[in-house]
Design a protein around this motif. Structure first.
Motif, mmCIF file in Angstrom:
data_model
loop_
_atom_site.group_PDB
_atom_site.id
_atom_site.type_symbol
_atom_site.label_atom_id
_atom_site.label_comp_id
_atom_site.label_asym_id
_atom_site.label_seq_id
_atom_site.Cartn_x
_atom_site.Cartn_y
_atom_site.Cartn_z
ATOM 1 N N GLN C 31 0.600 -0.899 0.032
ATOM 2 C CA GLN C 31 0.216 -0.124 0.104
ATOM 3 C C GLN C 31 0.939 1.270 -0.215
ATOM 4 O O GLN C 31 0.246 2.316 -0.140
ATOM 5 N N THR C 32 2.529 0.905 -0.004
ATOM 6 C CA THR C 32 2.757 2.339 0.694
ATOM 7 C C THR C 32 2.790 3.194 -0.134
ATOM 8 O O THR C 32 3.135 4.917 -0.089
ATOM 9 N N HIS C 33 2.856 2.728 -1.930
ATOM 10 C CA HIS C 33 2.642 3.941 -2.712
ATOM 11 C C HIS C 33 1.399 5.213 -2.685
ATOM 12 O O HIS C 33 2.098 6.308 -3.037
ATOM 13 N N ILE C 34 1.205 4.915 -2.653
ATOM 14 C CA ILE C 34 0.009 5.904 -2.284
ATOM 15 C C ILE C 34 -0.198 7.101 -1.621
ATOM 16 O O ILE C 34 -0.180 7.844 -1.086
ATOM 17 N N ALA C 70 -16.326 13.907 14.097
ATOM 18 C CA ALA C 70 -16.148 15.649 14.158
ATOM 19 C C ALA C 70 -16.551 15.925 12.825
ATOM 20 O O ALA C 70 -16.793 17.275 12.640
ATOM 21 N N GLY C 71 -16.748 15.585 11.705
ATOM 22 C CA GLY C 71 -17.164 16.342 10.597
ATOM 23 C C GLY C 71 -16.563 16.423 9.493
ATOM 24 O O GLY C 71 -16.676 16.564 8.448
ATOM 25 N N SER C 72 -15.608 15.550 8.697
ATOM 26 C CA SER C 72 -14.503 15.750 8.012
ATOM 27 C C SER C 72 -14.736 14.413 7.443
ATOM 28 O O SER C 72 -14.821 13.206 7.277
ATOM 29 N N ARG C 73 -14.430 14.673 5.592
ATOM 30 C CA ARG C 73 -14.327 13.741 4.843
ATOM 31 C C ARG C 73 -12.961 12.600 4.934
ATOM 32 O O ARG C 73 -12.170 13.902 5.087
ATOM 33 N N VAL C 74 -12.899 11.308 5.629
ATOM 34 C CA VAL C 74 -11.082 11.106 6.138
ATOM 35 C C VAL C 74 -11.278 10.057 4.837
ATOM 36 O O VAL C 74 -12.225 9.679 4.445
ATOM 37 N N TYR C 75 -9.759 9.420 4.884
ATOM 38 C CA TYR C 75 -9.443 8.112 3.639
ATOM 39 C C TYR C 75 -8.390 7.794 4.060
ATOM 40 O O TYR C 75 -7.345 8.348 5.245
ATOM 41 N N SER C 76 -8.404 6.055 4.329
ATOM 42 C CA SER C 76 -7.290 5.666 5.054
ATOM 43 C C SER C 76 -6.683 4.441 3.596
ATOM 44 O O SER C 76 -7.801 4.476 2.466
ATOM 45 N N ALA C 77 -5.976 3.801 3.975
ATOM 46 C CA ALA C 77 -5.740 2.601 2.327
ATOM 47 C C ALA C 77 -4.518 1.956 3.389
ATOM 48 O O ALA C 77 -3.644 1.885 4.536
ATOM 49 N N THR C 78 -5.274 0.544 3.353
ATOM 50 C CA THR C 78 -4.219 -0.793 4.092
ATOM 51 C C THR C 78 -4.437 -2.248 3.518
ATOM 52 O O THR C 78 -4.931 -1.720 2.256
ATOM 53 N N THR C 79 -3.911 -3.165 3.829
ATOM 54 C CA THR C 79 -4.053 -4.416 3.308
ATOM 55 C C THR C 79 -3.473 -5.472 3.969
ATOM 56 O O THR C 79 -3.303 -5.275 5.931
ATOM 57 N N SER C 80 -4.130 -6.502 3.788
ATOM 58 C CA SER C 80 -4.179 -7.951 5.065
ATOM 59 C C SER C 80 -3.640 -7.900 6.339
ATOM 60 O O SER C 80 -4.106 -7.685 7.674
ATOM 61 N N VAL C 105 -5.204 -2.632 -0.093
ATOM 62 C CA VAL C 105 -3.720 -2.533 -2.028
ATOM 63 C C VAL C 105 -4.349 -5.009 -1.567
ATOM 64 O O VAL C 105 -3.129 -4.899 -0.594
ATOM 65 N N ASN C 106 -5.064 -5.713 -2.357
ATOM 66 C CA ASN C 106 -5.251 -6.919 -1.473
ATOM 67 C C ASN C 106 -4.396 -7.580 -1.674
ATOM 68 O O ASN C 106 -3.256 -7.704 -2.522
ATOM 69 N N ARG C 107 -3.559 -8.296 -0.400
ATOM 70 C CA ARG C 107 -3.246 -9.071 -0.468
ATOM 71 C C ARG C 107 -2.978 -9.930 0.525
ATOM 72 O O ARG C 107 -4.191 -10.102 2.275
ATOM 73 N N ALA C 108 -2.315 -10.964 0.381
ATOM 74 C CA ALA C 108 -2.624 -12.295 1.571
ATOM 75 C C ALA C 108 -2.387 -12.681 2.902
ATOM 76 O O ALA C 108 -1.580 -11.118 3.047
ATOM 77 N N LEU C 109 -2.979 -13.096 3.538
ATOM 78 C CA LEU C 109 -2.933 -12.922 5.181
ATOM 79 C C LEU C 109 -1.769 -14.220 5.682
ATOM 80 O O LEU C 109 -2.006 -15.445 5.153
#
Lengths: 299, 86, 386
Positions: C31-34, C70-80, C105-109
Motif C-alpha cells: 500500500q506504501t506508494h499510495i 467530527a465532520g471531516s471527509r476521511v481517507y485511509s489505505a491498508t492491506t492484509s 491493496v489486496n494481499r494474502a494473510l
C-alpha cells in the motif's frame, strides 16, 4: 476560572451509590467546561452513563472501543484543527483502557503531539468486568484474577508508573489528582485543557464495590490513600515534578485495613512482613515527591 | 419511536431513569446546622443536590441513591442518614 | 487528461481530487506508494488535508472514525495484516455509520507470511458492514474511489466502503489512466455533510451501547442501508459515467456471456486474464464467458441470477479460501445460492493465493475441470510438495 455550578454530567446514570468515577466525571467536566468533546473508552463509566438512548452527557461524547480512545481523540483533534474549530478534546478512560490495552494508541497520540487531554479515572482494576487486576492494581490487592489464597498474597506486581511514562513522551503537563480533593482536581483539568499539546491526568477514583468498603466512605478512602503516601497528588511540567501535596503521613495500615481487597494481610493476624513492603512503597513515594511535612519535635 | 442512526442520542434522557428508587437510607438535611459551605453539592456522585435562594442544599430525591457520601463528609454534621420507610 | 501512471499513484490522484480533510494511514507493503504520494502532495501543498502519521493500522482507522465523527471527509489505505489489525474498528465504523472510504491493496494473510496478492484480506471482512468494490485495472481503481465516496456519504446509506485492487498486479504496474478534472469531481462529489456530528453547539452522544431491546434493530438498520447502497451504486455509477465518460452502473459486468456454456465468475485484476483466455477459447470453438463481480458487498444476487440464467455451468475463480468449508472458496456458495433451483452446476476453484500467477492456460484447464464435473477444490497444487 472553574465554574463549580456547571453541571455537564446528568442525574439518572447507573453507577453504584458513592461511585468515585461518577464523581470524577462531574468534576472533570466542571474543569473542562462546556466547549469540550469527550472521547470515552469502554468501561464502567461508559456503561453506567450511556445505555441507548439515555445519555448522561450534556457535551458531545463519543465512544468507539476499549483501547482506541487516544486514537479517536487524535482524529477528532485533527478534524477540528482542519475546520478551524476551538473545542477542547478530552479523553476519559479507565485504568485498564489506559495502563494496559490502550497503551499503543496513547503512546502514538502523545508522541505525535495532538492537542488533547487524556484523563484516566483510576479505580485500580477492571471493575466493569468484575474486578480483575490491571497494570494499575496496587501491590498485594486481591482481585478476581489475583486472588489472595494459600499460595498468593494478591497482586504480585506494583502499580505501573504511567505519569512518568507519558511525561517521557514529552507531555507538557502531567498531573495526578483525587476525587477526594475536588478543587485541586478541577483546577488541574482546567490547566490541562488550556495547555497546548498532549496532557495527562490520572485521577484516583475509589471504588466501593471493587475495593470493598461502604459507598459513603469514597472521599475518606481517597484521602487515606494520600495521607498514607500510597497515592501522591503531583504536577509535572515538561517532565519535571513542580508540585506535590504534602501530608503528615499515617501508617499504611490505616488505609489497608479498611478495604476488603487487603484484608488477607490482617487475617488471622497482621502479616507484618507484607505490610512492611507496602510501607516501603509509601516511603519511597514520600522521598521521591518530597511529601512529608516535617513536624516540630516535641518540647 | 424510530431509532437514531448509528446509536446516537441527544442529552436529557438519562433523567428518565429515576435512581431514587434504589435508595435504602435517605439523607436528611438540617437547615439549622448547615453552614452553606456547598461541599455536599460539589461531591455528590449523582450531582442531584442543588442550592436554593438562601444557599441551602436541596437534594433531588428522584435521583439520590442514598450513598451517604454527603453525610459522611459534611463538616457541620448537618446531614443524617435515616432508614427510609417505603 | 490521459497519463501513464502507476496504479497506486492513480489512486493517490483520485484521493487528491476527492479532497479529504483528514488522512490517517500506516505504511504496509504493497500500500506504501499510495500513502507516500499523498504525503508528498500534502508536503507540497497540492492537497489541503491533515495527515496523521499514526503508529498502527488500528489507530489509523480509529483516527479516521474520530475525524469523520467530527465532520471531516476521511481517507485511509491498508492491506492484509493491517486490515486484520483493523478488524475490530471495522465493525465499529460501520455500526456508528461513519462513511469512511478505504483503499484495500489486496494481499494474502499470514501465516505463512506473504506480501503477495490474493483476496483473503478483504473477503475475510465480508460481514463487517462495509461495502466492497473490486477493480480490474488502474483506471477502475481510480474511478471506484469517486463512486465509493458518493455512495458512502449519501444520507440514505451512511456506510463505510472498501475499494479493493490487487497488490503489485495493479498497485505497482504502470497503465494509461484518464484523469478527471477537479471541476468534474467537485460537481460529482459535493462536500461531506454529516448527519451525526460532534459539535459543542449541538451536543450528541455517539457510540452508545444497546441493550437486547435495541441491538437487533440497529443491525437490521445497517442491512437496510446496504440494500439502499445497492440501488445507489447503480444510479451513482451511471452518473459517474455521465460525468467522466466511464459508466460504472453495473454491480456485475458481463463479458461474452450471451451464448456461453461455461461462465467464469471472478473479481479484480484476474478478470483481465480471464477475458484473454475466453477470447482464445472462443477462437477454438469453446463457448465461455465471464461475469465480473464489481460489488461483493452488497452482494448482487438478482443480477448474478439474471446474467447466468442461460449458461450450463459456472466456475467461480476464488483468490480466497474459506478453510474447512464445503466449496473451499467464499464467493461460490453465494453464487450457487443465486442460481438455486436452476439446475446449473456451480463450482469453486481456489487459485492465485499468495501471489501465484494465474495464466490463460489455467483458465482453460478449469473450463475442462468444470465440464468434467470436478470442482470445489484448490486448483494447480504442486503435487510434488504434498
Amino acid at each position: 476560572m472553574v465554574d463549580k455550578s456547571l453541571e455537564l454530567f446528568d442525574c439518572g446514570h447507573r453507577a453504584c451509590g458513592g461511585c468515585g468515577p461518577a464523581l470524577a466525571a462531574r468534576l472533570i467536566m466542571k474543569g473542562a467546561g462546556a466547549n469540550t468533546i469527550v472521547v470515552a473508552s469502554t468501561g464502567c463509566m461508559e456503561v453506567f452513563s450511556t445505555p441507548y438512548p439515555e445519555t448522561a452527557w450534556k457535551t458531545p461524547w463519543i465512544h468507539s472501543l476499549f483501547q482506541n480512545a487516544a486514537a479517536v481523540a487524535s482524529g477528532v483533534e485533527a478534524s477540528l484543527k482542519k475546520q478551524g474549530r476551538d473545542e477542547k478534546v478530552v479523553a476519559i478512560c479507565g485504568d485498564g483502557a489506559t495502563f494496559d490495552i490502550g497503551m499503543l494508541c496513547i503512546s502514538g497520540a502523545f508522541e505525535r503531539g495532538h492537542d488533547i487531554t487524556y484523563i484516566c479515572y483510576d479505580n485500580e482494576a477492571y471493575m466493569n468486568t468484575g474486578i480483575q487486576r490491571s497494570g494499575a492494581t496496587p501491590y498485594d490487592a486481591s482481585t478476581t484474577t489475583s486472588p489472595a489464597g494459600r499460595n498468593s498474597l494478591g497482586n504480585s506486581r506494583p502499580k505501573k508508573d504511567l505519569p512518568r511514562i507519558l511525561a517521557a513522551h514529552g507531555a507538557p503537563y502531567v498531573a495526578t489528582a483525587s476525587v477526594s480533593y475536588p478543587n485541586d482536581l478541577m483546577q488541574k483539568v482546567e490547566r490541562a485543557v488550556n495547555t497546548p499539546g498532549p496532557c495527562y491526568i490520572q485521577i484516583h477514583t475509589p471504588c466501593s464495590t471493587g475495593w470493598g468498603f461502604e459507598g459513603s466512605k469514597t472521599i475518606e478512602m481517597g484521602k487515606l490513600a494520600i495521607q498514607t503516601g500510597l497515592w501522591v497528588n503531583f504536577e509535572m511540567v515538561d517532565g519535571e515534578v513542580v508540585k506535590a501535596k504534602k501530608v503528615v503521613r499515617k501508617p499504611v495500615e490505616e488505609y489497608l485495613k479498611v478495604q476488603k481487597r487487603f484484608r488477607h494481610l490482617f487475617r488471622p493476624q497482621p502479616n507484618t512482613e507484607e505490610i512492611a513492603k507496602i510501607q516501603a512503597i509509601a516511603d519511597k513515594n514520600a522521598e521521591r515527591y518530597g511529601i512529608d511535612i516535617k513536624q516540630k519535635p516535641q518540647e | 419511536m424510530a431509532l437514531n442512526i448509528g446509536c446516537a442520542a441527544k442529552p436529557g434522557r438519562a433523567r428518565d431513569n429515576r435512581t431514587g428508587s434504589w435508595r435504602v437510607f435517605i439523607p436528611r438535611f438540617s437547615r439549622e446546622k448547615c453552614s452553606k459551605c456547598g461541599l455536599c453539592i460539589l461531591i455528590c456522585p449523582e450531582g442531584c443536590i442543588s442550592e436554593d435562594e438562601e444557599g441551602m442544599p436541596v437534594p433531588d430525591y428522584d435521583y439520590c441513591k442514598g450513598c451517604g457520601v454527603c453525610a459522611d463528609e459534611c463538616p457541620a454534621d448537618a446531614i443524617e442518614m435515616e432508614l427510609e420507610e417505603k | 487528461m490521459r497519463k501513464i501512471m502507476e496504479g497506486s499513484h492513480a489512486v493517490a490522484e483520485a484521493v487528491r481530487l476527492i479532497r479529504p480533510g483528514v488522512i490517517s494511514a500506516y505504511p504496509i507493503t504493497p500500500q506504501t506508494h499510495i500513502v507516500e504520494r499523498l504525503a508528498e502532495m500534502v508536503a507540497d501543498g497540492d492537497l489541503d488535508a491533515d495527515y496523521i502519521t499514526v503508529e498502527s493500522e488500528f489507530s489509523a482507522l480509529s483516527a479516521c472514525l474520530g475525524a469523520s465523527a467530527a465532520g471531516s471527509r476521511v481517507y485511509s489505505a491498508t492491506t492484509s495484516q493491517g486490515l486484520a489489525f483493523m478488524f475490530e474498528v471495522l465493525f465499529n465504523v460501520a455500526g456508528m455509520r461513519q462513511p469512511v472510504v478505504m483503499s484495500i491493496v489486496n494481499r494474502a494473510l499470514g501465516a505463512p507470511l506473504s506480501i503477495w496478492n490474493d483476496h483473503q484480506d478483504s473477503v475475510s471482512c465480508r460481514d463487517s458492514g462495509w461495502f466492497q468494490l473490486y477493480a480490474e485495472d488502474a483506471q477502475e481503481s481510480m474511478d471506484l474511489h469517486f463512486l465509493a465516496y458518493r455512495v458512502a456519504e449519501d444520507h440514505d446509506v451512511l456506510l463505510p466502503g472498501f475499494v479493493c485492487f490487487d497488490g503489485f498486479i495493479l498497485s505497482h504496474t504502470y497503465e494509461p489512466v484518464d484523469m478527471p478534472t477537479q471541476e468534474e469531481i467537485d460537481a460529482y462529489l459535493p462536500p461531506f455533510v454529516p448527519v451525526n456530528v460532534l459539535d459543542a453547539k449541538n451536543p450528541i452522544s455517539m457510540g452508545m451501547y444497546a441493550t437486547p431491546d435495541y441491538y437487533t434493530e440497529f443491525r437490521y438498520d445497517i442491512d437496510r442501508a446496504m440494500d439502499r447502497a445497492k440501488d445507489l451504486l447503480v444510479t451513482a455509477g451511471r452518473e459517474l459515467g455521465e460525468s467522466i465518460g466511464r459508466d460504472y452502473s453495473g454491480l456485475v459486468e458481463e463479458y461474452r456471456l450471451e451464448d456461453a456454456d461455461t461462465a467464469f465468475v471472478a473479481m479484480g485484476s484476474l478478470c483481465g486474464t480471464v477475458k484473454d483466455a475466453i477470447d482464445e477459447m472462443r477462437d477454438s470453438g469453446i463457448k465461455a464467458g465471464l461475469l465480473k463481480i464489481r460489488s461483493y458487498r452488497p452482494f448482487p444476487r438478482a443480477e448474478i441470477a439474471k446474467a447466468l440464467s442461460g449458461v450450463s455451468r459456472v466456475a467461480v475463480l476464488e483468490k480466497n479460501v474459506s478453510l474447512g468449508s464445503a466449496m473451499k472458496g467464499a464467493v461460490g456458495p453465494e453464487v450457487k445460492d443465486a442460481l438455486w433451483g436452476s439446475g446449473i452446476d456451480v463450482f469453486s476453484y481456489v487459485l492465485g493465493l499468495g501471489g501465484r500467477d494465474v495464466r490463460k492456460k489455467d483458465i482453460a484447464a478449469i473450463n475442462a475441470l468444470s465440464i468434467a464435473g470436478k470442482g470445489d477444490m484448490f486448483y494447480g497444487l504442486r503435487e510434488e510438495l504434498i
